[in-house]
Design a protein around this motif. Structure first.
Motif, PDB file in Angstrom:
ATOM      1  N   ARG A 499      33.210  59.760  48.061  1.00 22.95           N
ATOM      2  CA  ARG A 499      32.775  58.629  47.228  1.00 22.95           C
ATOM      3  C   ARG A 499      31.859  59.134  46.119  1.00 22.95           C
ATOM      4  O   ARG A 499      31.225  60.192  46.242  1.00 22.95           O
ATOM      5  CB  ARG A 499      32.035  57.591  48.069  1.00 22.95           C
ATOM      6  N   LEU A 500      31.797  58.373  45.053  1.00 23.23           N
ATOM      7  CA  LEU A 500      30.941  58.706  43.919  1.00 23.23           C
ATOM      8  C   LEU A 500      29.563  58.102  44.134  1.00 23.23           C
ATOM      9  O   LEU A 500      29.426  56.908  44.382  1.00 23.23           O
ATOM     10  CB  LEU A 500      31.538  58.165  42.620  1.00 23.23           C
ATOM     11  N   VAL A 501      28.531  58.931  44.064  1.00 24.63           N
ATOM     12  CA  VAL A 501      27.148  58.456  44.173  1.00 24.63           C
ATOM     13  C   VAL A 501      26.354  59.055  43.029  1.00 24.63           C
ATOM     14  O   VAL A 501      26.797  59.991  42.359  1.00 24.63           O
ATOM     15  CB  VAL A 501      26.511  58.857  45.525  1.00 24.63           C
ATOM     16  N   ARG A 502      25.155  58.490  42.792  1.00 25.91           N
ATOM     17  CA  ARG A 502      24.301  58.998  41.720  1.00 25.91           C
ATOM     18  C   ARG A 502      22.935  59.365  42.292  1.00 25.91           C
ATOM     19  O   ARG A 502      22.371  58.642  43.100  1.00 25.91           O
ATOM     20  CB  ARG A 502      24.147  57.964  40.602  1.00 25.91           C
ATOM     21  N   VAL A 526      27.564  62.660  41.463  1.00 27.89           N
ATOM     22  CA  VAL A 526      28.114  63.644  42.383  1.00 27.89           C
ATOM     23  C   VAL A 526      29.158  62.964  43.258  1.00 27.89           C
ATOM     24  O   VAL A 526      29.110  61.750  43.485  1.00 27.89           O
ATOM     25  CB  VAL A 526      27.032  64.286  43.284  1.00 27.89           C
ATOM     26  N   VAL A 527      30.114  63.757  43.708  1.00 27.33           N
ATOM     27  CA  VAL A 527      31.074  63.272  44.703  1.00 27.33           C
ATOM     28  C   VAL A 527      30.573  63.729  46.059  1.00 27.33           C
ATOM     29  O   VAL A 527      30.440  64.929  46.310  1.00 27.33           O
ATOM     30  CB  VAL A 527      32.484  63.816  44.420  1.00 27.33           C
ATOM     31  N   GLU A 528      30.259  62.780  46.903  1.00 26.64           N
ATOM     32  CA  GLU A 528      29.739  63.091  48.234  1.00 26.64           C
ATOM     33  C   GLU A 528      30.887  63.065  49.232  1.00 26.64           C
ATOM     34  O   GLU A 528      31.623  62.080  49.330  1.00 26.64           O
ATOM     35  CB  GLU A 528      28.682  62.066  48.620  1.00 26.64           C
ATOM     36  N   ILE A 529      31.035  64.153  49.959  1.00 25.05           N
ATOM     37  CA  ILE A 529      32.109  64.294  50.946  1.00 25.05           C
ATOM     38  C   ILE A 529      31.482  64.318  52.329  1.00 25.05           C
ATOM     39  O   ILE A 529      30.632  65.156  52.622  1.00 25.05           O
ATOM     40  CB  ILE A 529      32.912  65.584  50.702  1.00 25.05           C
ATOM     41  N   ARG A 530      31.904  63.387  53.169  1.00 21.94           N
ATOM     42  CA  ARG A 530      31.369  63.305  54.529  1.00 21.94           C
ATOM     43  C   ARG A 530      32.472  63.602  55.547  1.00 21.94           C
ATOM     44  O   ARG A 530      33.609  63.164  55.391  1.00 21.94           O
ATOM     45  CB  ARG A 530      30.789  61.911  54.795  1.00 21.94           C
ATOM     46  N   PHE A 531      32.096  64.328  56.598  1.00 22.30           N
ATOM     47  CA  PHE A 531      33.022  64.659  57.664  1.00 22.30           C
ATOM     48  C   PHE A 531      32.793  63.729  58.852  1.00 22.30           C
ATOM     49  O   PHE A 531      31.677  63.299  59.101  1.00 22.30           O
ATOM     50  CB  PHE A 531      32.801  66.099  58.159  1.00 22.30           C
ATOM     51  N   ASP A 532      33.856  63.497  59.584  1.00 17.94           N
ATOM     52  CA  ASP A 532      33.706  62.775  60.840  1.00 17.94           C
ATOM     53  C   ASP A 532      33.123  63.730  61.876  1.00 17.94           C
ATOM     54  O   ASP A 532      33.665  64.789  62.132  1.00 17.94           O
ATOM     55  CB  ASP A 532      35.068  62.250  61.309  1.00 17.94           C
ATOM     56  N   SER A 533      31.994  63.367  62.483  1.00 14.57           N
ATOM     57  CA  SER A 533      31.293  64.280  63.393  1.00 14.57           C
ATOM     58  C   SER A 533      32.124  64.624  64.624  1.00 14.57           C
ATOM     59  O   SER A 533      31.993  65.697  65.188  1.00 14.57           O
ATOM     60  CB  SER A 533      29.956  63.663  63.835  1.00 14.57           C
ATOM     61  N   LYS A 534      32.997  63.737  65.064  1.00 12.67           N
ATOM     62  CA  LYS A 534      33.814  64.028  66.247  1.00 12.67           C
ATOM     63  C   LYS A 534      34.765  65.190  65.983  1.00 12.67           C
ATOM     64  O   LYS A 534      35.063  65.969  66.880  1.00 12.67           O
ATOM     65  CB  LYS A 534      34.613  62.786  66.647  1.00 12.67           C
ATOM     66  N   SER A 593      38.958  56.536  39.077  1.00 10.87           N
ATOM     67  CA  SER A 593      40.384  56.292  39.243  1.00 10.87           C
ATOM     68  C   SER A 593      41.178  57.566  38.959  1.00 10.87           C
ATOM     69  O   SER A 593      41.022  58.196  37.911  1.00 10.87           O
ATOM     70  CB  SER A 593      40.826  55.179  38.294  1.00 10.87           C
ATOM     71  N   GLY A 594      42.012  57.955  39.895  1.00  9.25           N
ATOM     72  CA  GLY A 594      42.832  59.158  39.734  1.00  9.25           C
ATOM     73  C   GLY A 594      42.196  60.417  40.287  1.00  9.25           C
ATOM     74  O   GLY A 594      42.866  61.454  40.383  1.00  9.25           O
ATOM     75  N   LEU A 595      40.915  60.348  40.655  1.00 16.99           N
ATOM     76  CA  LEU A 595      40.256  61.534  41.207  1.00 16.99           C
ATOM     77  C   LEU A 595      40.493  61.616  42.706  1.00 16.99           C
ATOM     78  O   LEU A 595      40.469  60.609  43.410  1.00 16.99           O
ATOM     79  CB  LEU A 595      38.751  61.497  40.934  1.00 16.99           C
ATOM     80  N   SER A 596      40.725  62.836  43.183  1.00 20.00           N
ATOM     81  CA  SER A 596      40.947  63.064  44.611  1.00 20.00           C
ATOM     82  C   SER A 596      40.244  64.344  45.030  1.00 20.00           C
ATOM     83  O   SER A 596      39.901  65.188  44.199  1.00 20.00           O
ATOM     84  CB  SER A 596      42.448  63.177  44.931  1.00 20.00           C
ATOM     85  N   ALA A 612      41.400  60.237  48.295  1.00 21.77           N
ATOM     86  CA  ALA A 612      41.013  59.604  47.036  1.00 21.77           C
ATOM     87  C   ALA A 612      39.496  59.390  46.996  1.00 21.77           C
ATOM     88  O   ALA A 612      38.879  59.045  48.000  1.00 21.77           O
ATOM     89  CB  ALA A 612      41.729  58.274  46.866  1.00 21.77           C
ATOM     90  N   VAL A 613      38.901  59.595  45.837  1.00 22.13           N
ATOM     91  CA  VAL A 613      37.463  59.376  45.655  1.00 22.13           C
ATOM     92  C   VAL A 613      37.233  57.887  45.420  1.00 22.13           C
ATOM     93  O   VAL A 613      37.846  57.277  44.545  1.00 22.13           O
ATOM     94  CB  VAL A 613      36.926  60.203  44.464  1.00 22.13           C
TER      95      VAL A 613
END
Length: 616
Positions: A499-502, A526-534, A593-596, A612-613
């Motif tokens: 997701r996009l955050v500032r 910034v694009v924040e990427i989170r992982f599933d902890s499991k 839109s269009g960013l992945s 997709a972001v």
């Protein structure tokens, strides 16, 4: 010895050992090497025929050492060249067993014209000269990238601090210095620095600015030429080093490190390789082109091509071609293909079989298509090539990112996956699972009722009962099916959200004037990427132990597929849970839109994801 012969793996050693003669070289299996060394130490064999590598790191003293010639075939220059005098001395040093003999003998067989040379330097100290001139471009690039060298004057100062500079004054003829006066040394050093800076700028590693303007390559030598250099080592009447460097002040060249130069320095890759990547990379480059480009890098110039190995390479290439064709037939679905076949993608010219780069390419292809290596020497060469491949490929990926091509970047990462998994991209990574071979892959993909397994990701997520039935139809037994099911539980699959955050930012990230942005937009996007902890609880293990590490890493590639543009790449291990990737203000202003984000494993093929972001 007769009883030991059947346990020896090497056929030549198996025959000679029965006559009390051993052989020792880098291509021997570990068990054979240990056996030969033990038998020689215990005097069970009296004669040991060895390559020059025995002289370094192996303690096998002998009563008599015979050095049969001081030349070896250099595949790079395609001729016989002299061994280093230090290697000869090291081999002679094997003669002598203090616990058994009061004297030992060494016999050196040389060509008559070289006899005087060896008689002189075997008994007198051999001068140690600097090898820096051969590698000075990459050394200086590393210093520029780290910020140590920022100007032409800094570069000349750097040279005066080196052992090379001291030997230049003591032995000028060795380095091609014709005029030994202060002005001659000054001119030599400034010309050397100017040439180095020219080449680095041509490679795109640095940017030169002379008197505030970007430098033309032809101006560099003139601008770096200082007044003069005197011998700082003179014991009497000489100047101090500060006086020497002060005499060179006034060079008006500023040096700025560029991204390509930092890539070269970070991965210890030659600037010539980076230049090659920049020149030959393009948006449509396929896997075969990337593999060829990888094998053509400077780091593989030293892959040995031994005498008459060009003929052996030609036979090796024929086997690789046959394996490619067999691989393609097994995976064929019978439907017409729009793309070229695997064999048609590669160029294996017979005229280049004596090239180190071609041999490196053949070795990498043999790994991908499971071709048996011709000899133990090739096994040693493949290990050497794979030791270099990791960092060179990482540099290639970073150059792709710098050039901005999304498709080429993804293919370069996938090439790394293929080399780790020892298979080609069309297998979908399925052969990483136990008991699944290329023969089974076609059967796994055949069902048209929705139970087909086309790549590793589908195998991991498939329903257990459905997967058992599909594996059974592909010819796997119940025990083999259980092994596959156990394997898939070890495959790391991440549940990823982007997701996009500032976040707060005090510096502008874009060339566009800051006043054109709103207060919220001036925050750093910034694009924040989170992982599933499991997903992180399962231990990440590479397929079939084919990767040198115990855990797999991940590539996160941010880009716009529609524009074929890559905006950033981040690497992470299994312990990371959150990653933030910078996004240019201008891109963020246009929306996501269009960013992945593409999530790619460094070890497994076929478990990649495209996410997709989302707008926060």
């Amino acid at each position: 010895l007769q009883n030991l012969a059947p346990f020896v793996k090497d056929q030549v050693l198996q025959e000679t050992i029965t006559f009390g003669v051993g052989i020792h070289h880098a291509g021997l299996a570990d068990d054979d090497r240990v056996l030969v060394e033990r038998l020689f130490k215990e005097n069970k064999i009296q004669v040991l025929v060895s390559t020059s590598t025995l002289a370094w790191g192996v303690n096998l003293p002998a009563h008599l050492v015979v050095i049969k010639g001081t030349e070896f075939f250099d595949g790079k220059t395609k001729k016989y060249v002299d061994m280093e005098i230090t290697d000869v001395l090291q081999m002679i040093g094997r003669a002598g067993r203090p616990q058994f003999d009061d004297r030992a003998y060494a016999v050196l067989l040389v060509h008559e014209p070289k006899k005087t040379f060896y008689k002189k330097f075997l008994y007198e100290p051999f001068p140690v000269e600097s090898s820096l001139p051969k590698q000075i471009e990459d050394h200086m690039n590393a210093e520029i990238a780290s910020g140590t060298i920022r100007s032409g004057q800094d570069a000349i100062d750097y040279v005066t601090w080196t052992y090379f500079f001291r030997r230049l004054i003591r032995n000028p003829s060795y380095y091609g210095l014709e005029e030994v006066s202060s002005s001659g040394i000054s001119k030599y050093c400034s010309d050397l620095v100017g040439t180095v800076l020219q080449r680095l700028e041509e490679s795109g590693c640095i940017k030169l600015v002379i008197d505030g303007d970007a430098a033309n390559v032809g101006d560099v030598n003139r601008a770096t030429r200082g007044p003069r250099v005197v011998d700082p080592l003179a014991s009497k009447g000489g100047r101090t080093r500060e006086e020497v460097t002060a005499s060179l002040r006034g060079a008006l060249v500023d040096i700025e490190a560029q991204k390509l130069g930092k890539i070269s320095a970070f991965y210890y890759v030659s600037h010539r390789s980076v230049r090659l990547f920049k020149k030959r990379l393009h948006a449509e480059l396929d896997y075969a082109g990337l593999l060829t480009l990888l094998s053509d890098s400077v780091e593989f110039e030293e892959v040995p091509v031994r005498h008459n190995e060009d003929k052996l390479n030609e036979e090796f290439a024929s086997k690789i071609i046959s394996s490619m064709e067999r691989f393609e037939r097994m995976l064929s679905t019978g439907e017409p293909q729009n793309e070229k076949g695997i064999r048609q993608q590669f160029s294996l010219e017979v005229s280049k079989m004596d090239s180190s780069h071609m041999k490196a390419k053949l070795l990498l292809l043999s790994r991908l298509f499971g071709v048996r290596l011709p000899s133990h020497d090739y096994e040693t060469d493949l290990k050497s090539v794979m030791d270099q491949t990791g960092r060179v490929l990482q540099a290639l990926i970073d150059v792709c990112v710098e050039l901005g091509w999304l498709g080429t970047t993804l293919r370069a990462v996938e090439l790394g996956q293929m080399l780790s998994s020892r298979t080609w991209i069309t297998s979908g990574g399925l052969i990483a699972a136990p008991h699944i071979s290329v023969k089974n892959v076609s059967a796994l993909r055949a069902p048209a009722d929705g139970t087909a397994v086309r790549f590793l990701g589908e195998l991991v997520h498939a329903n257990e009962s459905t997967l058992r039935a599909t594996l059974g139809r592909a010819g796997l037994s119940s025990v083999e099916c259980n092994a596959v099911l156990s394997f898939r539980s070890t495959v790391p699959v991440l549940d990823v959200q982007a997701r996009l955050v500032r976040v707060a930012n005090t510096e502008a990230d874009d060339d566009e004037p800051r006043e054109t942005f709103s207060a919220d937009e001036l925050k750093k996007p910034v694009v924040e990427i989170r992982f599933d902890s499991k997903a992180l609880k399962s231990r990440d293990r590479p397929p079939n132990g084919q990767c040198g590490r115990n855990d797999t890493g991940w590539f996160f590639v941010l880009g716009d597929k529609g524009q074929d543009e890559v905006l950033g790449v981040s690497r992470a291990g299994g312990l990371h849970r959150t990653i933030q990737m910078d996004l240019p203000l201008g891109v963020a202003r246009c929306g996501v839109s269009g960013l992945s984000v593409w999530v790619l494993s460094t070890s497994y093929l076929g478990i990649d994801q495209e996410v997709a972001v989302m707008q926060n």
